[in-house]
Design a protein around this motif. Structure first.
Motif, PDB file in Angstrom:
ATOM      1  N   ARG A 104      53.980  36.587  42.831  1.00 37.16           N
ATOM      2  CA  ARG A 104      54.970  37.632  42.534  1.00 37.16           C
ATOM      3  C   ARG A 104      56.397  37.146  42.845  1.00 37.16           C
ATOM      4  O   ARG A 104      57.355  37.603  42.237  1.00 37.16           O
ATOM      5  CB  ARG A 104      54.629  38.930  43.251  1.00 37.16           C
ATOM      6  CG  ARG A 104      53.522  39.672  42.522  1.00 37.16           C
ATOM      7  CD  ARG A 104      53.332  41.085  42.982  1.00 37.16           C
ATOM      8  NE  ARG A 104      52.507  41.799  41.994  1.00 37.16           N
ATOM      9  CZ  ARG A 104      52.548  43.102  41.783  1.00 37.16           C
ATOM     10  NH1 ARG A 104      53.362  43.847  42.492  1.00 37.16           N
ATOM     11  NH2 ARG A 104      51.773  43.657  40.876  1.00 37.16           N
ATOM     12  N   TYR A 105      56.526  36.253  43.792  1.00 38.47           N
ATOM     13  CA  TYR A 105      57.835  35.607  43.994  1.00 38.47           C
ATOM     14  C   TYR A 105      58.241  34.865  42.715  1.00 38.47           C
ATOM     15  O   TYR A 105      59.393  34.903  42.301  1.00 38.47           O
ATOM     16  CB  TYR A 105      57.776  34.550  45.103  1.00 38.47           C
ATOM     17  CG  TYR A 105      57.822  35.043  46.535  1.00 38.47           C
ATOM     18  CD1 TYR A 105      58.753  35.995  46.950  1.00 38.47           C
ATOM     19  CD2 TYR A 105      56.966  34.501  47.479  1.00 38.47           C
ATOM     20  CE1 TYR A 105      58.794  36.395  48.273  1.00 38.47           C
ATOM     21  CE2 TYR A 105      57.007  34.901  48.806  1.00 38.47           C
ATOM     22  CZ  TYR A 105      57.924  35.853  49.200  1.00 38.47           C
ATOM     23  OH  TYR A 105      57.980  36.251  50.502  1.00 38.47           O
ATOM     24  N   ILE A 106      57.266  34.162  42.149  1.00 36.64           N
ATOM     25  CA  ILE A 106      57.584  33.367  40.951  1.00 36.64           C
ATOM     26  C   ILE A 106      58.008  34.298  39.811  1.00 36.64           C
ATOM     27  O   ILE A 106      58.970  34.019  39.091  1.00 36.64           O
ATOM     28  CB  ILE A 106      56.382  32.486  40.529  1.00 36.64           C
ATOM     29  CG1 ILE A 106      55.995  31.563  41.683  1.00 36.64           C
ATOM     30  CG2 ILE A 106      56.699  31.692  39.264  1.00 36.64           C
ATOM     31  CD1 ILE A 106      54.705  30.775  41.462  1.00 36.64           C
ATOM     32  N   ALA A 107      57.306  35.426  39.704  1.00 33.72           N
ATOM     33  CA  ALA A 107      57.682  36.398  38.665  1.00 33.72           C
ATOM     34  C   ALA A 107      59.118  36.874  38.896  1.00 33.72           C
ATOM     35  O   ALA A 107      59.915  36.977  37.948  1.00 33.72           O
ATOM     36  CB  ALA A 107      56.713  37.574  38.673  1.00 33.72           C
ATOM     37  N   GLY A 108      59.459  37.136  40.159  1.00 31.89           N
ATOM     38  CA  GLY A 108      60.821  37.571  40.489  1.00 31.89           C
ATOM     39  C   GLY A 108      61.844  36.509  40.141  1.00 31.89           C
ATOM     40  O   GLY A 108      62.918  36.796  39.609  1.00 31.89           O
ATOM     41  N   THR A 210      55.281  36.708  29.747  1.00 31.32           N
ATOM     42  CA  THR A 210      54.616  35.974  30.824  1.00 31.32           C
ATOM     43  C   THR A 210      54.876  36.640  32.173  1.00 31.32           C
ATOM     44  O   THR A 210      53.974  36.772  33.001  1.00 31.32           O
ATOM     45  CB  THR A 210      55.103  34.507  30.840  1.00 31.32           C
ATOM     46  OG1 THR A 210      54.854  33.950  29.560  1.00 31.32           O
ATOM     47  CG2 THR A 210      54.388  33.694  31.889  1.00 31.32           C
ATOM     48  N   VAL A 211      56.110  37.070  32.375  1.00 25.58           N
ATOM     49  CA  VAL A 211      56.445  37.729  33.646  1.00 25.58           C
ATOM     50  C   VAL A 211      55.686  39.051  33.757  1.00 25.58           C
ATOM     51  O   VAL A 211      55.069  39.361  34.785  1.00 25.58           O
ATOM     52  CB  VAL A 211      57.973  37.947  33.757  1.00 25.58           C
ATOM     53  CG1 VAL A 211      58.314  38.779  34.983  1.00 25.58           C
ATOM     54  CG2 VAL A 211      58.699  36.602  33.818  1.00 25.58           C
ATOM     55  N   THR A 212      55.684  39.803  32.676  1.00 21.19           N
ATOM     56  CA  THR A 212      54.999  41.104  32.686  1.00 21.19           C
ATOM     57  C   THR A 212      53.500  40.911  32.912  1.00 21.19           C
ATOM     58  O   THR A 212      52.878  41.643  33.691  1.00 21.19           O
ATOM     59  CB  THR A 212      55.217  41.824  31.333  1.00 21.19           C
ATOM     60  OG1 THR A 212      56.592  41.774  31.032  1.00 21.19           O
ATOM     61  CG2 THR A 212      54.750  43.258  31.371  1.00 21.19           C
ATOM     62  N   GLU A 213      52.944  39.920  32.220  1.00 22.05           N
ATOM     63  CA  GLU A 213      51.515  39.656  32.352  1.00 22.05           C
ATOM     64  C   GLU A 213      51.150  39.332  33.802  1.00 22.05           C
ATOM     65  O   GLU A 213      50.130  39.787  34.316  1.00 22.05           O
ATOM     66  CB  GLU A 213      51.149  38.480  31.441  1.00 22.05           C
ATOM     67  CG  GLU A 213      49.678  38.114  31.454  1.00 22.05           C
ATOM     68  CD  GLU A 213      49.407  36.887  30.578  1.00 22.05           C
ATOM     69  OE1 GLU A 213      48.917  37.070  29.465  1.00 22.05           O
ATOM     70  OE2 GLU A 213      49.687  35.757  31.028  1.00 22.05           O
TER      71      GLU A 213
END
Ligand code: BF8
Ligand code: SF4
Length: 672
Positions: A104-108, A210-213
């Motif tokens: 989730r850090y990576i998504a952020g 990709t982020v949403t997924e």
């Protein structure tokens, strides 16, 4: 030679303290910041340095990554090795919880970088549609090169027409639903990485999707498989790299490709006789306009008794402007409040990311106006002026006027500007670096760098990146790792607040070469200087390649070296280090560095120790699959040592395979 000098193969860090002197609020090595800290303590102004101390000791469940707050049945903490307390309420294991938190850090991070580049893209789009008259294409050459990489025709076409097609591809890269790889990413990968990402099923097709997924994948009751979650994270890190690449390339098109430029850095660049405006954040779309407006508004500043308008940069907006305009870099992340405490900062104009909300609280002790400019970034108590590409220059002029007005309210008794300022040379885009090397070898410029590595003159290349993290003293990690690397003849490039540290402390100057570079690095730099008499300055100890998004330039260099050597990125003697990583963006960058095949040192422990499996994946298994791995080491000297070992190993292998290929007159083996 074994793969690691560390024969235990545990990849565990040394016993260096995780938080250096937790009760000590003097947490910086920057003399200017230390001087300001004295004033802060005398005037009882609270700063980040006090707040770090107040947070100690920090929660160990969170530190190890075993606190889950993904649903409101929680928070759940893994409190035991077995039994019901070893899992969350839903039964999620430590490895699931640690993996979810980490990705989730990576998504952020990916969301942040791509938000930045989306803004640049929108601005370019508005320009092509005729709605952003204050912007222009400053580098048609970069545009054409980019277009060719993306497969956009350039023959007999005007720049605007080409840009329109490039923007179309950029937008598609954000929102594509068809099964096609992200075009910007695909356009610059090596064939080896392309295959690797296909086989491991992590090639993203769009940034937003990709982020949403990944958020969906890690939501309550979805993916519990730690390996699958990590692979989702790797995919998002590649989306992050794509976002950075879009940001860097389009900013170069709109604002120019950086070229070597002389400037100065640290709080001493704040000028008591001028209206001082700090531009802080990340996005050049706004700050470039503020610089242009300031240059036109000297007369207005004179009307209030100042000599003119002095723009200074903080954090990555500062890096963007330093690289392209030679604007002074006032300071970096952890000392951002200190710029206000000089008492001579009339306005702090901020855009997005890494802006402490605390700047407003400090500004209230002075006359400084903090102005936010983006709809997603407001601070209670600060003034907001919505910045719009359509009215960019008008908005920028309004911002400069706010500072000129504030200047009138300066309290001379409160002015205290440290004298610390250092000359530096910045502006090293990969194009600029290539031009410099082309003076030695016009046909194959990159071979100048790779040959120097193969013949042992230098040990390899290191990309220094990342933030300040006050678990240790500000800039201590950046400086220590750098000094170890250059002493051992590593060619170092830097971005973000790592570059900021070197700029502020005089390490980004040609003078520092004599003081700190090893003999090989020294002779390599001298050789480049002699071949480039047109340069008005010597070359610096460390090469500034830009802001955090410009870590993509670092990857561009690694790929160019891989292509020159005829190998994939994991074979190139190229490493990365973020000795003081803090932001989600740093986690995203570190992850794509590993995925692209780089040994990547991080000097602040990410929350992965709650699961041996996740720790092992990030520090060891990643190496087997992708050729890169995290080196988590809090002692900066040891961290540098581990990077040197990795470089040495890669160079040794390269030489062995090159010699074998030459001896038997065969192409170089690829399967090592
Ligand atoms: O993007 S290095 S503290 S300013 S996150 Fe932030 Fe870290 Fe600095 Fe630039 Ni990057
Ligand atoms: Fe607890 Fe599971 Fe909810 Fe996380 S998802 S807070 S572990 S119940």
């Amino acid at each position: 030679m074994p793969r690691y000098r560390d024969l235990t193969h545990t990849a565990r860090p040394s016993n260096a303290p995780r938080v250096f002197e937790p009760k000590n609020p003097l947490r910086t090595t920057d003399p200017a910041a230390l001087e300001m800290l004295k004033i802060a303590h005398e005037s009882k102004i609270e700063t980040v340095f006090d707040r770090v101390v107040a947070q100690q000791p920090q929660c160990q469940f969170g530190y190890k990554g075993v606190c889950c707050r993904i649903c409101i049945a929680g928070p759940c903490r893994v409190k035991a090795d077995d039994g019901p307390a070893s899992k969350g309420i839903c039964g999620a294991n430590a490895y699931t919880i640690v993996a979810r938190n980490l990705v989730r850090y990576i998504a952020g991070g990916a969301a942040s970088h791509s938000e930045h580049s989306r803004h640049v893209l929108h601005t370019a789009h508005a320009m092509t549609e005729g709605h952003a008259p204050d912007y222009q294409i400053k580098s048609p050459a970069k545009l054409r090169k980019l277009a060719e990489k993306l497969g956009v025709s350039t023959l007999d076409r005007g720049d605007m027409e080409i840009l329109t097609d490039v923007i179309e591809i950029g937008y598609a890269d954000f929102g594509r639903y068809q099964e096609r790889p992200l075009a910007f990413l695909d356009s610059f990968l090596t064939e080896g990485r392309r295959k690797k990402f296909k086989h491991t099923n992590i090639m993203p097709k769009a940034i937003d999707g990709t982020v949403t997924e990944l958020i969906a994948q890690t939501s309550m009751g979805v993916d519990a498989d730690p390996v699958n979650i990590i692979f989702g994270g790797l995919k998002a890190s590649l989306a992050d790299l794509a976002g950075e690449y879009i940001g860097t390339t389009l900013s170069d098109v709109l604002f120019g490709v950086p070229e070597p430029i002389i400037s100065e850095s640290n709080l001493g660049v704040i000028n008591p006789k001028m209206v001082n405006i700090a531009v802080h954040g990340h996005n050049p779309v706004l700050s470039e306009m503020v610089v242009a407006a300031a240059r036109k508004m000297t007369d207005e500043a004179k009307k209030v008794g100042a000599e003119g308008v002095n723009i200074v940069g903080i954090c990555c907006t500062g890096n963007e402007l330093l690289m392209r305009e030679g604007v002074y870099l006032a300071t970096s992340s952890a000392s951002q409040e200190m710029a206000i405490m000089t008492g001579a900062l009339d306005a702090m104009v901020v855009d997005i990311q890494c802006i402490y909300p605390a700047v407003q609280q400090v500004a209230e002790c002075f006359h400084t106006k903090v102005v936010t400019t983006e709809s997603i970034m407001k601070i209670p108590g600060s003034q907001h002026l919505a910045f719009n590409a359509t009215t960019a220059m008008e908005d920028a002029e309004k911002l400069v006027k706010i500072a000129i007005e504030a200047y009138k309210n300066r309290d001379p008794k409160k002015i205290s500007i440290p004298s610390e300022r250092h000359k530096l040379v910045a502006g090293f885009s990969i194009e600029a670096l290539t031009d410099i090397m082309a003076k030695v070898n016009p046909e194959r410029p990159m071979s100048v760098l790779t040959d120097a590595i193969l013949n042992g003159q230098i040990k390899g290349v290191a990309l220094m990146a990342g933030c300040n993290n006050l678990k240790r003293l500000q800039d201590e990690g950046h400086v220590t790792v750098l000094k170890e690397l250059v002493k051992n003849d590593v060619f170092v490039i830097a971005t973000g607040c790592s570059a900021g540290a070197y700029a502020k402390l005089g390490l980004m100057s040609p003078l520092a070469v004599d003081a700190y570079a090893g003999p090989g690095l020294k002779s390599f730099l001298k050789m480049l200087e002699e071949a480039n008499p047109q340069l008005t300055t010597g070359l610096p100890l460390v090469f500034h390649v830009g802001a955090c998004v410009d870590n993509s330039r670092g990857m561009d260099l690694a790929i160019a070296m891989a292509n020159e050597l005829g190998v994939d990125v994991p074979r190139v003697p190229f490493v990365a280090s973020a000795p003081e990583a803090m932001h989600e963006k740093a986690v995203a960058i570190g992850t794509w560095c590993v995925t692209m095949g780089l040994p990547t040192h991080v000097g602040s422990m990410p929350p992965v120790e709650g699961s041996d499996l996740i720790y092992g994946i990030t520090t060891q298994i990643a190496h087997d699959v992708f050729g890169g791995n995290f080196i988590l080491e809090m002692d900066p000297v040891l961290g540098a040592r581990k990077l040197l070992d990795a470089l040495e190993y890669r160079t040794w292998k390269l030489r062995v395979h090159q010699q074998a290929a030459e001896k038997y007159n065969t192409p170089m083996a690829q399967g090592w």
